[in-house]
Design an enzyme around this catalytic site. Structure first.
Site, PDB file in Angstrom:
ATOM      1  N   ARG A  83       0.846  -1.189   0.000  1.00 15.28           N
ATOM      2  CA  ARG A  83       0.000   0.000   0.000  1.00 15.28           C
ATOM      3  C   ARG A  83       0.888   1.249   0.000  1.00 15.28           C
ATOM      4  O   ARG A  83       1.981   1.239   0.573  1.00 15.28           O
ATOM      5  CB  ARG A  83      -0.875   0.033   1.265  1.00 15.28           C
ATOM      6  CG  ARG A  83      -1.995  -0.989   1.250  1.00 15.28           C
ATOM      7  CD  ARG A  83      -3.117  -0.584   0.300  1.00 15.28           C
ATOM      8  NE  ARG A  83      -4.259  -1.475   0.365  1.00 15.28           N
ATOM      9  CZ  ARG A  83      -4.514  -2.445  -0.520  1.00 15.28           C
ATOM     10  NH1 ARG A  83      -3.713  -2.663  -1.539  1.00 15.28           N
ATOM     11  NH2 ARG A  83      -5.602  -3.184  -0.394  1.00 15.28           N
TER      12      ARG A  83
ATOM     13  N   HIS B 137      -1.594   1.010  -9.636  1.00 11.80           N
ATOM     14  CA  HIS B 137      -2.270   0.033  -8.788  1.00 11.80           C
ATOM     15  C   HIS B 137      -2.995  -1.034  -9.629  1.00 11.80           C
ATOM     16  O   HIS B 137      -4.207  -1.224  -9.521  1.00 11.80           O
ATOM     17  CB  HIS B 137      -3.262   0.740  -7.849  1.00 11.80           C
ATOM     18  CG  HIS B 137      -3.609  -0.065  -6.630  1.00 11.80           C
ATOM     19  ND1 HIS B 137      -3.832   0.499  -5.397  1.00 11.80           N
ATOM     20  CD2 HIS B 137      -3.780  -1.401  -6.448  1.00 11.80           C
ATOM     21  CE1 HIS B 137      -4.126  -0.453  -4.520  1.00 11.80           C
ATOM     22  NE2 HIS B 137      -4.100  -1.613  -5.133  1.00 11.80           N
TER      23      HIS B 137
HETATM   24  P1  NDP Z   1      -2.004 -12.049   3.994  1.00 12.65           P
HETATM   25  O1  NDP Z   1      -2.860 -11.578   5.115  1.00 12.65           O
HETATM   26  O2  NDP Z   1      -2.254 -13.396   3.423  1.00 12.65           O
HETATM   27  O3  NDP Z   1      -0.466 -12.055   4.464  1.00 12.65           O
HETATM   28  C1  NDP Z   1       0.106 -10.984   5.148  1.00 12.65           C
HETATM   29  C2  NDP Z   1       1.545 -11.335   5.513  1.00 12.65           C
HETATM   30  O4  NDP Z   1       2.162 -10.173   6.089  1.00 12.65           O
HETATM   31  C3  NDP Z   1       1.637 -12.452   6.556  1.00 12.65           C
HETATM   32  O5  NDP Z   1       2.742 -13.286   6.283  1.00 12.65           O
HETATM   33  C4  NDP Z   1       1.870 -11.672   7.852  1.00 12.65           C
HETATM   34  O6  NDP Z   1       2.591 -12.362   8.855  1.00 12.65           O
HETATM   35  C5  NDP Z   1       2.719 -10.522   7.338  1.00 12.65           C
HETATM   36  N1  NDP Z   1       2.654  -9.410   8.289  1.00 12.65           N
HETATM   37  C6  NDP Z   1       1.578  -8.690   8.678  1.00 12.65           C
HETATM   38  N2  NDP Z   1       1.935  -7.776   9.598  1.00 12.65           N
HETATM   39  C7  NDP Z   1       3.261  -7.917   9.794  1.00 12.65           C
HETATM   40  C8  NDP Z   1       4.206  -7.279  10.623  1.00 12.65           C
HETATM   41  N3  NDP Z   1       3.854  -6.303  11.461  1.00 12.65           N
HETATM   42  N4  NDP Z   1       5.477  -7.696  10.565  1.00 12.65           N
HETATM   43  C9  NDP Z   1       5.857  -8.706   9.746  1.00 12.65           C
HETATM   44  N5  NDP Z   1       5.008  -9.361   8.930  1.00 12.65           N
HETATM   45  C10 NDP Z   1       3.730  -8.966   8.949  1.00 12.65           C
HETATM   46  O7  NDP Z   1      -2.070 -10.932   2.893  1.00 12.65           O
HETATM   47  P2  NDP Z   1      -1.905 -11.102   1.298  1.00 12.65           P
HETATM   48  O8  NDP Z   1      -0.649 -11.826   1.041  1.00 12.65           O
HETATM   49  O9  NDP Z   1      -3.159 -11.655   0.710  1.00 12.65           O
HETATM   50  O10 NDP Z   1      -1.846  -9.591   0.820  1.00 12.65           O
HETATM   51  C11 NDP Z   1      -0.855  -8.719   1.308  1.00 12.65           C
HETATM   52  C12 NDP Z   1      -1.137  -7.309   0.848  1.00 12.65           C
HETATM   53  O11 NDP Z   1      -0.866  -7.158  -0.536  1.00 12.65           O
HETATM   54  C13 NDP Z   1      -2.602  -6.816   0.970  1.00 12.65           C
HETATM   55  O12 NDP Z   1      -2.937  -6.493   2.298  1.00 12.65           O
HETATM   56  C14 NDP Z   1      -2.572  -5.599   0.085  1.00 12.65           C
HETATM   57  O13 NDP Z   1      -2.069  -4.497   0.815  1.00 12.65           O
HETATM   58  C15 NDP Z   1      -1.521  -5.980  -0.980  1.00 12.65           C
HETATM   59  N6  NDP Z   1      -2.172  -6.230  -2.279  1.00 12.65           N
HETATM   60  C16 NDP Z   1      -1.895  -5.358  -3.311  1.00 12.65           C
HETATM   61  C17 NDP Z   1      -2.451  -5.539  -4.547  1.00 12.65           C
HETATM   62  C18 NDP Z   1      -2.107  -4.659  -5.682  1.00 12.65           C
HETATM   63  O14 NDP Z   1      -2.747  -4.753  -6.747  1.00 12.65           O
HETATM   64  N7  NDP Z   1      -1.110  -3.797  -5.562  1.00 12.65           N
HETATM   65  C19 NDP Z   1      -3.391  -6.645  -4.811  1.00 12.65           C
HETATM   66  C20 NDP Z   1      -3.609  -7.502  -3.671  1.00 12.65           C
HETATM   67  C21 NDP Z   1      -3.003  -7.288  -2.458  1.00 12.65           C
HETATM   68  P3  NDP Z   1       2.003 -13.733   9.499  1.00 12.65           P
HETATM   69  O15 NDP Z   1       2.243 -14.775   8.427  1.00 12.65           O
HETATM   70  O16 NDP Z   1       2.858 -13.954  10.695  1.00 12.65           O
HETATM   71  O17 NDP Z   1       0.554 -13.498   9.785  1.00 12.65           O
HETATM   72  C1  OXD Z   2      -6.283  -5.502  -3.351  1.00 12.21           C
HETATM   73  C2  OXD Z   2      -5.732  -4.489  -4.276  1.00 12.21           C
HETATM   74  O1  OXD Z   2      -6.097  -5.381  -2.138  1.00 12.21           O
HETATM   75  O2  OXD Z   2      -6.076  -4.525  -5.467  1.00 12.21           O
HETATM   76  O3  OXD Z   2      -6.904  -6.458  -3.854  1.00 12.21           O
HETATM   77  O4  OXD Z   2      -4.943  -3.666  -3.843  1.00 12.21           O
END
Ligand code: NDP
Ligand code: OXD
Length: 307
Positions: free
Chosen positions: A222, A270
């Site tokens: 983000r 994005h």
């Molecule tokens: P998930 O919830 O599956 O995974 C999040 C990961 O981040 C987990 O491994 C989690 O750790 C880790 N995490 C969260 N907080 C912390 C922290 N404080 N310190 C270290 N690690 C942390 O999310 P997704 O993989 O599905 O998606 C991730 C992000 O990608 C979304 O929230 C969104 O912001 C972004 N995104 C962007 C898109 C785009 O088009 N640009 C599209 C889709 C998503 P743990 O395993 O220990 O829980």
């Molecule tokens: C999502 C994105 O979170 O597109 O799916 O950023």
């Protein structure tokens, strides 16, 4: 009982057909239709409408995307379940985009694009993938899928998460202490973290200074993860060699923002991944069925944790 749809008309048409076929007892309405807010049991949206309080019977708030930070869930009563989008299409698109970004930085594409604009024919040293270390912030649905796609190139890969995770063939780190160790051995850093109070502003000057000289960044989390001024400074000083950015703060950036035409930056609006209507409708319908059957929901957000 009403399902309120608040996204594009293109998606609405697909959802409406699937709901009529598969959940005919639920009334499907678009945001512009006439409906009684008190009947809304389910809502799907990207950002939450201001007046969420109107939906006094709301049980599940679905995000039309994988992330949920944009929903401002603090405003919701605690019993409302928040569910993010989990479907293969968005994960596959993210794998494509991040692979593109990593390869672009690995093969110095920003530099060669600049040289092309200057009609300059100049080759630079090539490093094999086995000597370019990739670090992934976030080992969730997206981070782990991206790692699987990158493995065949031969990059040594490490990852960082909040809790300890063990993924086949990668070095994994977790927590605050783990971050410094990961950064010290990362030449291309990928950010796939959710935006939470703990991760806001995480890509800052201090973090960049812990990366080896010449490192690059692929940022698909983000916009608010990134201190954009610190990134520009790190690129201008030569400490970082390039960045591929799919998210910014704000979106879009003002027309005169330096990131638009910084020679070290590839910027996209994005689009790393996009939810497709048919698999999204299937995921939502499956989850409503699971909810009715008392089964755990796929993609249920831990509201306390923020992701
Ligand atoms: P998930 O919830 O599956 O995974 C999040 C990961 O981040 C987990 O491994 C989690 O750790 C880790 N995490 C969260 N907080 C912390 C922290 N404080 N310190 C270290 N690690 C942390 O999310 P997704 O993989 O599905 O998606 C991730 C992000 O990608 C979304 O929230 C969104 O912001 C972004 N995104 C962007 C898109 C785009 O088009 N640009 C599209 C889709 C998503 P743990 O395993 O220990 O829980
Ligand atoms: C999502 C994105 O979170 O597109 O799916 O950023």
């Amino acid at each position: 009982m009403t399902f309120l749809f608040n996204s594009t008309e293109e998606r609405a048409r697909v959802f409406a057909v699937r709901f009529a076929e598969e959940l005919p007892d639920i009334r499907f309405v678009r945001n512009g239709d006439a409906f009684d807010p008190a009947d809304v049991r389910y809502l799907i949206t990207w950002t939450a409408p201001d007046d969420l309080g109107r939906f006094s019977s709301l049980e599940i708030l679905f995000s039309i995307g994988a992330g949920i930070d944009q929903l401002n869930t603090d405003a919701l009563p605690p019993h409302v379940l928040v569910v993010r989008m989990v479907e293969e299409g968005i994960t596959r698109m993210m794998q494509e985009y991040v692979t593109l970004g990593v390869l672009a930085l690995h093969r110095q594409l920003p530099l060669y694009i600049t040289q092309q604009k200057e009609a300059r024919w100049q080759a630079h040293d090539l490093l094999p993938a086995t000597q370019r270390r990739v670090g992934v912030l976030g080992l969730g649905m997206m981070g782990s899928a991206v790692i699987e796609r990158l493995k065949p190139f031969g990059f040594p890969i490490a990852g960082w998460s909040r809790s300890p995770r063990s993924l086949d063939g990668i070095r994994s780190f977790h927590g605050k202490e783990g971050l410094a160790a990961l950064l010290a051995e990362t030449n291309i850093l990928i950010c796939l973290l959710p935006l939470t109070p703990e991760t806001v502003g995480i890509l800052d000057a201090d973090l960049f200074s812990r990366l080896p000289a010449g490192a690059g960044l692929v940022h698909v989390g983000r916009g608010q993860h990134l201190d954009q001024a610190a990134l520009i400074e790190a690129l201008d000083s030569g400490h970082l060699s390039g960045a591929v950015l799919d998210v910014t703060d704000p979106e879009p950036l003002p027309a005169d923002h330096r990131l638009w035409n910084h020679p070290g930056v590839i910027l996209t609006p994005h689009i790393a991944s996009k939810v497709e209507a048919a698999p999204a409708a299937k995921a939502v319908i499956d989850n409503i069925r699971r909810h009715r059957a008392g089964l755990p929901l796929i993609g249920l957000v831990d509201r306390g944790r923020g992701y």
